[in-house]
Design an enzyme around this catalytic site. Structure first.
Site, PDB file in Angstrom:
ATOM      1  N   ASP A 285     -11.101  -6.870  -7.444  1.00 31.13           N
ATOM      2  CA  ASP A 285     -11.512  -5.720  -8.256  1.00 31.13           C
ATOM      3  C   ASP A 285     -10.284  -5.025  -8.824  1.00 31.13           C
ATOM      4  OD1 ASP A 285     -10.512  -4.296  -6.030  1.00 31.13           O
ATOM      5  OD2 ASP A 285     -12.507  -4.299  -5.114  1.00 31.13           O
TER       6      ASP A 285
ATOM      7  N   ASP B  27       0.037   3.442   0.542  1.00 36.92           N
ATOM      8  CA  ASP B  27       0.436   2.922   1.846  1.00 36.92           C
ATOM      9  C   ASP B  27       1.646   1.985   1.794  1.00 36.92           C
ATOM     10  OD1 ASP B  27      -1.156   0.998   0.600  1.00 36.92           O
ATOM     11  OD2 ASP B  27      -2.563   0.777   2.254  1.00 36.92           O
TER      12      ASP B  27
ATOM     13  N   ASP C  37      -8.357  -1.395  -9.923  1.00 33.59           N
ATOM     14  CA  ASP C  37      -8.249   0.051  -9.813  1.00 33.59           C
ATOM     15  C   ASP C  37      -7.352   0.566 -10.921  1.00 33.59           C
ATOM     16  OD1 ASP C  37      -9.770   0.135  -7.436  1.00 33.59           O
ATOM     17  OD2 ASP C  37      -8.006  -0.429  -6.265  1.00 33.59           O
TER      18      ASP C  37
HETATM   19  P1  ATP Z   1      -8.026  -5.156  -1.656  1.00 34.24           P
HETATM   20  O1  ATP Z   1      -7.578  -6.365  -2.383  1.00 34.24           O
HETATM   21  O2  ATP Z   1      -8.445  -5.408  -0.247  1.00 34.24           O
HETATM   22  O3  ATP Z   1      -8.986  -4.290  -2.423  1.00 34.24           O
HETATM   23  P2  ATP Z   1      -6.240  -2.990  -2.143  1.00 34.24           P
HETATM   24  O4  ATP Z   1      -4.760  -2.887  -1.961  1.00 34.24           O
HETATM   25  O5  ATP Z   1      -6.777  -2.868  -3.527  1.00 34.24           O
HETATM   26  O6  ATP Z   1      -6.679  -4.336  -1.480  1.00 34.24           O
HETATM   27  P3  ATP Z   1      -7.985  -0.824  -1.499  1.00 34.24           P
HETATM   28  O7  ATP Z   1      -8.546  -0.465  -0.173  1.00 34.24           O
HETATM   29  O8  ATP Z   1      -8.888  -1.280  -2.581  1.00 34.24           O
HETATM   30  O9  ATP Z   1      -6.874  -1.925  -1.214  1.00 34.24           O
HETATM   31  O10 ATP Z   1      -7.130   0.418  -1.989  1.00 34.24           O
HETATM   32  C1  ATP Z   1      -6.614   0.519  -3.304  1.00 34.24           C
HETATM   33  C2  ATP Z   1      -5.227   1.156  -3.265  1.00 34.24           C
HETATM   34  O11 ATP Z   1      -5.310   2.477  -2.729  1.00 34.24           O
HETATM   35  C3  ATP Z   1      -4.242   0.446  -2.364  1.00 34.24           C
HETATM   36  O12 ATP Z   1      -3.609  -0.619  -3.029  1.00 34.24           O
HETATM   37  C4  ATP Z   1      -3.288   1.557  -2.014  1.00 34.24           C
HETATM   38  O13 ATP Z   1      -2.370   1.772  -3.041  1.00 34.24           O
HETATM   39  C5  ATP Z   1      -4.180   2.770  -1.920  1.00 34.24           C
HETATM   40  N1  ATP Z   1      -4.666   2.986  -0.549  1.00 34.24           N
HETATM   41  C6  ATP Z   1      -5.804   2.518   0.000  1.00 34.24           C
HETATM   42  N2  ATP Z   1      -5.941   2.934   1.261  1.00 34.24           N
HETATM   43  C7  ATP Z   1      -4.869   3.699   1.537  1.00 34.24           C
HETATM   44  C8  ATP Z   1      -4.434   4.410   2.676  1.00 34.24           C
HETATM   45  N3  ATP Z   1      -5.152   4.410   3.792  1.00 34.24           N
HETATM   46  N4  ATP Z   1      -3.267   5.114   2.588  1.00 34.24           N
HETATM   47  C9  ATP Z   1      -2.564   5.111   1.440  1.00 34.24           C
HETATM   48  N5  ATP Z   1      -2.914   4.444   0.344  1.00 34.24           N
HETATM   49  C10 ATP Z   1      -4.049   3.744   0.368  1.00 34.24           C
HETATM   50 MG    MG Z   2      -8.891  -2.875  -4.137  1.00 35.65          MG
END
Ligand code: ATP
Ligand code: MG
Length: 418
Positions: free
Chosen positions: A49, A128, A51
Site C-alpha cells: 500500500d 520509527d 502512504d
Molecule cells: P508495511 O509494509 O508493513 O505497511 P510500513 O513501514 O508502511 O510497512 P506502516 O505500519 O504501514 O508500516 O506505517 C507507515 C509508516 O508510519 C512507517 O513506515 C513509519 O514511517 C511510520 N510508523 C508506523 N508505526 C510507527 C511507530 N510505531 N512509530 C513511529 N513511526 C511509525
Molecule cells: Mg504501510
C-alpha cells in the site's frame, strides 16, 4: 538532502497514489510518498500500500478528494478510496516531545497522545526506523533522506531513529515492528537498536490489547510467521504477549505445535489459500487450555464442564494481553471441542462429523497435534483415509474400529462419564 538514488521503477508505483500526490502538489501543498512504500520501491518490490505525507491539514485533504474519508482517533488521517485501493494521507506530525509537555508521557516514557501537526523535518524524526523515513517526490524523482535511510536500506539494516532506548519506551510496539521487518525483509537489526529490546519487553504489557491483536496478525499472518515466532523467542518478547503459552513451553510441546501451525499458515499464504487468526490462537493456547482442563478434572470437575471452564478461562486470560474478537473465539472453541469428538467414530458419528462446518479446521489441527508429538493412536491417519474413501470404504473403516460393545470401549465410556 536529496540523495542520488537508483531509479525507482514507476511500474511499481500505484497510479492512484501518484494522482493523490499530484493533486496535493498542484493545490500548493507539499506531498510525498513515504514510509514502507518507498523502502519497498528501493528494494525493487511492489509495495502493498501507499502512504502519503503532506503539510495539508486533514480537512483540506478531505476537501480535495471526493472519494475520501477522515479516520482515526489518535491522529486524524484521510483515506482516499479508489475502488478497493486506499491511499492513506497523513499530515506532517511533530514528534511527541517537540510541542507537547511532560504530561503527554506516562511514567515509563510512553507517548499518550501525539496529535500535533508538525513540519516536514519533525515528521521525519517522529518515524520509527531510518528505512521508513524516506520521502519520495515523484515529480522531481527525488528521495529526501535526513536520516541516512537509503544507506540502511542498501545495507539491509533496521535502525531506530534517535536514541533506541527512549524510542522503544515511547512506543514499545516499535520492538515488535523491528522483529516483523527483520522477519519479512530479512534485514538485520543494527546492534544499538537491538540492544534494549530484551530489557524492555515488559513494556508491551502497557499496550492496549486491541493494538497488540493487530500486531499479532501482522507478525503471524502475513507469510513469514515461523521466522517472526523464532525472533519473538530470540528477543524474549513472547512471554509479554502470550504468558500462558510461554509458560507451558516447559512442560508441553507448545513450541512444536505453534511452529507446525505457522509453517502451515505460511504455506497457505504462499499458495493464496485462506487463513484465520482463530487457528493461530487455537494453537498458541491449546496446551494452556489442556493444562487448565486437566487441573479442573483433577479437582473433580466433570469432563464437559471442565472443557467449558478451561476454554473460557484461558481465552479470558489471553484477552488481557491481546484481544481476540468474538468471531474468532467461537471458532477456537469449535476447533478445541472437535478434538474430543474426532476420536469417537462409531455408528453414524464419523459420517456426521465430516459434515461439521469446522471439521476441516479441526482435522488440520489434529494433524498438527500429532506433528507436535501427541500420540493419538493413528487418529489423523484414520481421518485422512476416511475422507479419501467412497461410502463403502468409509463403512469398512468404521467397522474396523473396536466395536462399541467391546471391553475396551466400555471401559473408555465409563471413564468418559467420569
Ligand atoms: P508495511 O509494509 O508493513 O505497511 P510500513 O513501514 O508502511 O510497512 P506502516 O505500519 O504501514 O508500516 O506505517 C507507515 C509508516 O508510519 C512507517 O513506515 C513509519 O514511517 C511510520 N510508523 C508506523 N508505526 C510507527 C511507530 N510505531 N512509530 C513511529 N513511526 C511509525
Ligand atoms: Mg504501510
Amino acid at each position: 538532502m536529496t540523495e542520488a538514488v537508483p531509479q525507482l521503477s514507476y511500474d511499481n508505483i500505484s497510479t492512484n497514489a501518484l494522482k493523490v500526490v499530484n493533486r496535493l502538489a498542484t493545490s500548493g501543498y507539499q506531498a510525498y510518498l513515504v514510509g514502507g512504500c518507498v523502502r519497498d520501491l528501493l528494494l525493487g518490490k511492489v509495495p502493498k500500500d501507499f502512504d502519503v505525507a503532506t503539510d495539508a491539514h486533514p480537512e483540506d485533504v478531505r476537501g480535495l478528494f471526493r472519494n475520501s474519508r477522515l479516520i482515526g482517533k489518535r491522529f486524524r488521517i484521510v483515506h482516499v478510496h479508489f475502488g478497493p485501493e486506499i491511499v492513506e494521507v497523513a499530515t506532517f506530525r511533530a514528534p511527541h516531545t517537540a510541542r507537547s509537555h511532560q504530561s503527554n508521557h506516562s511514567d515509563g516514557g510512553m507517548i499518550l497522545s501525539d496529535n500535533v501537526f508538525g513540519t516536514f523535518e519533525e515528521d521525519v524524526f517522529r518515524r520509527d526506523f531510518t528505512m521508513n523515513a524516506l520521502y519520495y517526490d515523484p515529480e522531481a524523482d527525488a528521495i529526501y533522506d535526513l536520516v541516512e535511510g537509503v544507506k540502511d536500506v542498501e545495507a539491509g539494516q533496521i535502525r531506530l531513529i534517535g536514541n533506541p532506548e527512549s524510542r522503544c519506551r515511547e512506543d514499545p510496539v516499535r520492538m515488535l515492528r523491528a522483529i516483523r521487518f527483520r522477519a519479512r525483509l530479512d534485514f538485520v537489526i543494527e546492534p544499538a537498536t537491538a540492544e534494549p529490546i530484551r530489557r524492555l519487553g515488559f513494556l508491551l504489557q502497557d499496550i492496549p490489547a486491541a493494538r497488540l491483536f493487530e500486531e499479532v496478525l501482522k507478525l503471524f499472518m502475513t507469510g513469514y510467521g515461523v521466522r517472526a515466532y523464532e525472533l519473538m523467542l530470540e528477543y524474549d518478547l513472547l512471554a509479554w504477549m502470550f504468558p500462558d503459552t510461554r509458560r507451558t513451553m516447559e512442560s508441553f510441546p507448545t513450541g512444536k505445535l505453534i511452529r507446525a501451525a505457522l509453517v502451515s499458515t505460511d504455506n497457505r499464504i504462499a499458495a493464496s489459500m485462506p487463513v484465520t487468526p482463530a487457528f493461530i490462537f487455537a494453537s498458541f493456547l491449546w496446551y494452556p487450555f489442556v493444562e487448565e482442563k486437566q487441573r479442573l478434572e483433577n479437582e473433580g470437575v466433570t469432563n464437559i464442564e471442565a472443557f467449558q471452564i478451561a476454554a473460557e478461562t484461558v481465552i479470558a486470560r489471553q484477552q488481557l494481553f491481546t484481544s481476540i474478537p468474538r468471531r474468532f473465539t467461537g471458532m477456537m472453541r469449535d476447533i478445541w471441542n472437535l478434538q474430543f469428538r474426532l476420536p469417537v467414530r462409531h455408528g453414524r458419528r464419523a459420517e456426521r462429523l465430516v459434515t461439521h462446518k469446522r471439521f476441516r479446521a479441526a482435522y488440520d489441527f489434529l494433524l498438527l497435534r500429532e506433528e507436535a508429538g501427541e500420540d493419538l493412536n493413528g487418529l489423523g491417519k484414520w481421518w485422512t483415509e476416511y475422507q479419501e474413501c467412497d461410502e463403502e470404504g468409509r463403512r469398512q473403516l468404521v467397522r474396523s474400529l473396536p466395536g462399541p460393545g467391546s471391553q475396551r470401549s466400555r471401559r473408555r465410556k465409563k471413564k468418559e462419564r467420569g
